[in-house]
Design an enzyme around this catalytic site. Structure first.
Site, short mmCIF file in Angstrom:
data_model
loop_
_atom_site.label_atom_id
_atom_site.label_comp_id
_atom_site.label_asym_id
_atom_site.label_seq_id
_atom_site.Cartn_x
_atom_site.Cartn_y
_atom_site.Cartn_z
CB SER A 32 -0.88 -0.03 1.25
OG SER A 32 -1.58 1.19 1.39
CE LYS B 75 -4.53 -0.04 0.34
NZ LYS B 75 -5.12 -0.86 1.43
CG ASP C 13 -7.70 2.11 0.71
OD1 ASP C 13 -8.90 2.50 0.82
OD2 ASP C 13 -7.07 1.60 1.66
CD GLU D 16 -8.56 -1.16 0.78
OE1 GLU D 16 -7.64 -1.43 -0.03
OE2 GLU D 16 -8.41 -1.18 2.00
CG ASP E 183 -10.16 -1.21 5.23
OD1 ASP E 183 -10.46 -1.56 6.38
OD2 ASP E 183 -9.05 -0.67 4.97
CE LYS F 279 -6.87 -2.35 6.90
NZ LYS F 279 -7.04 -0.87 6.86
N GLY G 200 -3.52 -3.98 6.22
CA GLY G 200 -2.48 -3.62 7.18
C GLY G 200 -2.79 -2.30 7.86
#
Ligand code: OSB
Ligand code: MG
Length: 372
Positions: free
Chosen positions: A136, A162, A189, A214, A239, A263, A291
């Protein structure tokens, strides 16, 4: 297992590079570590993934500290928990505070696996000894800096890139990365920075062959995510919106997403994470591990979780050296040239915890008695 006491510690760890999302910028992590002790002297480690401020979700390291010390520990003490798989139910009367709960729950799983002398990932039912990794990449000062970051991560072997986007810094970033790297696995994201009023812009993202978008909309907007998904070819991934298996089911039934990010902190620990991945696997919904800029302890738990069979897409679990000059575990997490991490075979989380380093990074400490 007979739990005796729980130690809370705040450590402060500077990131090697600032990490910027649509909701803010982090330069230094304040991390709550939880260590649970059995009466036999055995212990387990968990990491609270709450951030310094309430911008990803409502929790913070300080709210989590209070929740762990004043509510999670007393409930566990009263119930005389004997199995890691009982913790979820035992602390379920506490509403929300999932990152606080997850810190303790995951620590008890580590303890139980250590007591049984086996790797946590096998203890959880993991089947993939090697997990697929992506990265990310936060918002950068310039588009060139972003392209250079992407190039470096691809060179390291990461299987998926990402990038973070936010209103005003979206299409041109995606266009730049896609033009320079036409065939990579790429996703974006937004961390809830958009609304359905941005439909026209979000539709333009459809042209870039992304793996997913995302969390474009607010955490509670399952209905609007469903409306958006109907307008797009690219899969939406949720998420912030998914806190439980029930949330995953609601999202699935409404059509709010086609992919789920799991997560550990956000869902309250390994038991709920396992339920979500089981549900998603049954529905044919791919999941991957997100993460939260974790230190080695949280990272090790993420690796263990990622070995479960439903985790079929590369996660945001990457090498320690992307975050820290020196991690608090040994060896640090490393990634192979083909973008994978091998799950460790040692007992529990499977990495040695560097207690001397933790001691030197400690800003505060508290001990809570479970059973005298
Ligand atoms: O949305 O996935 C997210 C970091 C902090 C808060 C939220 C997110 C992230 C990341 C970084 O994307 C993932 C990582 O490298 O740990
Ligand atoms: Mg995210």
């Amino acid at each position: 297992m007979q739990l005796e006491r729980v130690e809370l510690r705040e450590i402060q760890l500077p990131l090697k590079w600032p990490f910027e999302t649509s909701f803010g910028r982090t330069t230094r992590r304040r991390i709550l570590l939880v260590k649970v002790f059995d009466r036999s002297g055995a212990y387990g480690y968990g990491e609270c993934t709450a951030a310094e401020g309430p911008f990803y979700n409502h929790e913070t390291i300080d709210s989590a500290w209070l929740a762990v010390a004043d509510f999670v520990c007393p409930l566990i003490a009263r119930a005389r928990v004997e199995n890691a798989s009982d913790v979820r139910e035992t602390i379920s009367p506490i509403r929300g505070n999932l990152m606080a709960k997850g810190a303790v729950e995951t620590a008890v799983w580590d303890l139980e696996a250590r007591l049984e002398g086996r790797p946590l990932w096998r203890h959880l039912g993991g089947t993939q000894a090697e997990i697929a990794c992506g990265v990310s990449i936060g918002l950068q000062e310039t588009t060139d800096a972003l392209l250079e970051n992407v190039r470096r991560e691809l060179e390291s072997g990461y299987q998926r890139i990402k990038i973070k986007i936010k209103p005003g810094r979206d299409l041109e970033l995606v266009d730049a990365v896609r033009s320079k790297f036409p065939s990579i696995r790429l996703s974006v994201d937004a961390n809830s920075a958009y609304s359905l009023e941005d439909l026209d812009l979000l539709k333009q993202l459809d042209e870039y062959d992304l793996m997913m978008i995302e969390q474009p909309l607010a955490p509670g907007d399952l209905i609007d995510h469903a409306k958006l998904q109907r307008e797009l070819k690219i899969p939406l991934c949720l998420d912030e919106s998914i806190l439980s298996r029930e949330d995953a089911r609601h999202a699935r039934e409404l059509g709010s997403c086609k992919i789920v990010n799991i997560k550990l902190g956000r869902v309250g620990g390994h038991s709920e994470a396992r339920l979500i991945q089981e549900y998603c696997a049954g529905e044919g919904v791919p999941v991957w591990c997100g993460g939260m800029l974790e230190s080695g302890i949280g990272r090790a738990h993420n690796i263990a979780m990622s070995t479960l069979p439903g985790f079929v897409l590369p996660g945001d679990v990457s090498a320690s050296e992307r975050y820290w000059e020196e991690d608090i575990i040994a060896p640090p997490v490393t990634v192979s040239g083909s973008g994978t991490i091998r799950a460790p075979e040692g007992a529990g989380i499977g990495y040695e915890v560097n207690e001397r380093r933790i001691e030197s990074l400690t800003a505060r400490r508290q001990e809570v008695l479970i059973q005298g």
